[in-house]
Design a protein around this motif. Structure first.
Motif, mmCIF file in Angstrom:
data_model
loop_
_atom_site.group_PDB
_atom_site.id
_atom_site.type_symbol
_atom_site.label_atom_id
_atom_site.label_comp_id
_atom_site.label_asym_id
_atom_site.label_seq_id
_atom_site.Cartn_x
_atom_site.Cartn_y
_atom_site.Cartn_z
ATOM 1 N N GLY A 1 44.000 40.217 39.634
ATOM 2 C CA GLY A 1 43.697 41.148 38.846
ATOM 3 C C GLY A 1 42.480 41.989 39.345
ATOM 4 O O GLY A 1 41.360 41.207 40.393
ATOM 5 N N ALA A 2 41.871 43.207 38.841
ATOM 6 C CA ALA A 2 40.624 43.346 38.553
ATOM 7 C C ALA A 2 39.343 42.919 38.297
ATOM 8 O O ALA A 2 39.694 42.089 38.012
ATOM 9 C CB ALA A 2 40.671 44.934 37.645
ATOM 10 N N ALA A 3 38.081 43.000 39.021
ATOM 11 C CA ALA A 3 36.973 42.478 39.174
ATOM 12 C C ALA A 3 36.539 41.815 37.519
ATOM 13 O O ALA A 3 36.423 41.162 37.296
ATOM 14 C CB ALA A 3 36.058 42.357 39.339
ATOM 15 N N ALA A 4 36.541 43.171 37.238
ATOM 16 C CA ALA A 4 36.410 42.816 35.383
ATOM 17 C C ALA A 4 37.381 42.059 34.622
ATOM 18 O O ALA A 4 36.683 41.077 33.687
ATOM 19 C CB ALA A 4 36.798 44.875 34.905
ATOM 20 N N LEU A 5 38.750 41.917 35.117
ATOM 21 C CA LEU A 5 39.139 41.033 34.130
ATOM 22 C C LEU A 5 39.479 39.608 34.351
ATOM 23 O O LEU A 5 39.025 38.945 33.493
ATOM 24 C CB LEU A 5 40.956 41.678 34.495
ATOM 25 C CG LEU A 5 41.575 43.200 33.404
ATOM 26 C CD1 LEU A 5 43.206 43.172 33.930
ATOM 27 C CD2 LEU A 5 41.383 43.073 32.223
ATOM 28 N N ARG A 6 38.999 39.395 35.800
ATOM 29 C CA ARG A 6 38.799 38.166 36.002
ATOM 30 C C ARG A 6 37.716 37.576 35.573
ATOM 31 O O ARG A 6 38.294 36.417 35.369
ATOM 32 C CB ARG A 6 38.651 38.158 38.061
ATOM 33 C CG ARG A 6 40.346 38.623 38.874
ATOM 34 C CD ARG A 6 40.366 38.030 39.787
ATOM 35 N NE ARG A 6 39.056 38.260 40.741
ATOM 36 C CZ ARG A 6 38.886 39.699 41.679
ATOM 37 N NH1 ARG A 6 39.339 40.669 41.454
ATOM 38 N NH2 ARG A 6 37.911 40.289 42.190
#
Length: 204
Positions: free
Chosen positions: A116-121
């Motif tokens: 997923g997106a870096a923020a979610l990861r």
């Protein structure tokens, strides 16, 4: 609270849940990062501007799903935390029983953890580390593990959480005919971890 206000709150909560459910369904097809606010709003039957009555942004919606997914995972893993040795088989099977009613939510968490997106990861990684720390605290209270160094306890906790989390991801992606064997395999893996913990001598 009068009936009209209660109805308004209930309607708002239904719309908010519809946004969450619609996002999970769409993300299962293409991933969260590929979704637009417009299509998420459409999935809930609202106009895009109404989205902001429920979430500040797409990132806020994603963070909410991460929070819900991690909470569900934490509650499921709590059984493993309570009995990492003799009750391992029953505990792991209990975890998988909790997965089926929330397959979309668990699937979102597992997929976005790596792709997923870096923020979610980063958010998912941080939350999983908190679960590992909770397990470390539980393991440290077991008399047989009194002599273990904190690093060894953390490695053991990470193995248990990682093994079960990986099993959940494989289970969700597998056809129904293979799911029982995946549960059995995960049970066997956790048993081996527990066996290794019983044989491990600090300082090796």
């Amino acid at each position: 609270m009068n009936e009209q206000a209660a109805t308004r709150i209930e309607r708002k909560e239904r719309t908010r849940q519809a946004l969450l459910d619609g996002t999970l369904a769409l993300a299962a097809e293409r991933g969260f990062a590929a979704l637009s606010l417009r299509e998420i709003a459409r999935s809930a039957g609202i106009v895009p501007t109404a989205f902001y009555r429920h979430f500040a942004s797409l990132d806020d919606l994603g963070a909410t799903l991460v929070d819900e997914g991690v909470t569900a995972l934490r509650l499921a893993l709590r059984e493993v935390r309570r009995s990492p040795n003799a009750g391992a088989a029953a505990s792991v099977r209990f975890v998988f029983e909790q997965v089926d009613p929330k397959r979309d939510l668990f699937g979102f968490l597992i997929r976005e953890r790596h792709g997923g997106a870096a923020a979610l990861r980063n958010a998912i990684s941080t939350e999983l580390q908190l679960i590992v720390r909770e397990l470390v605290a539980d393991l440290s209270r077991i008399p047989a593990l009194d002599s273990w160094a904190p690093r060894d306890l953390e490695i053991a906790a990470d193995l248990i959480v990682g093994t079960v989390t990986h099993g959940i991801g494989v289970y969700i992606a597998a056809p129904a005919r293979e799911q029982k064997s995946i549960v059995d395999r995960t049970v066997h893996q956790v048993r081996l971890v527990a066996l290794g913990m019983g044989l491990w001598k600090p300082g090796r």
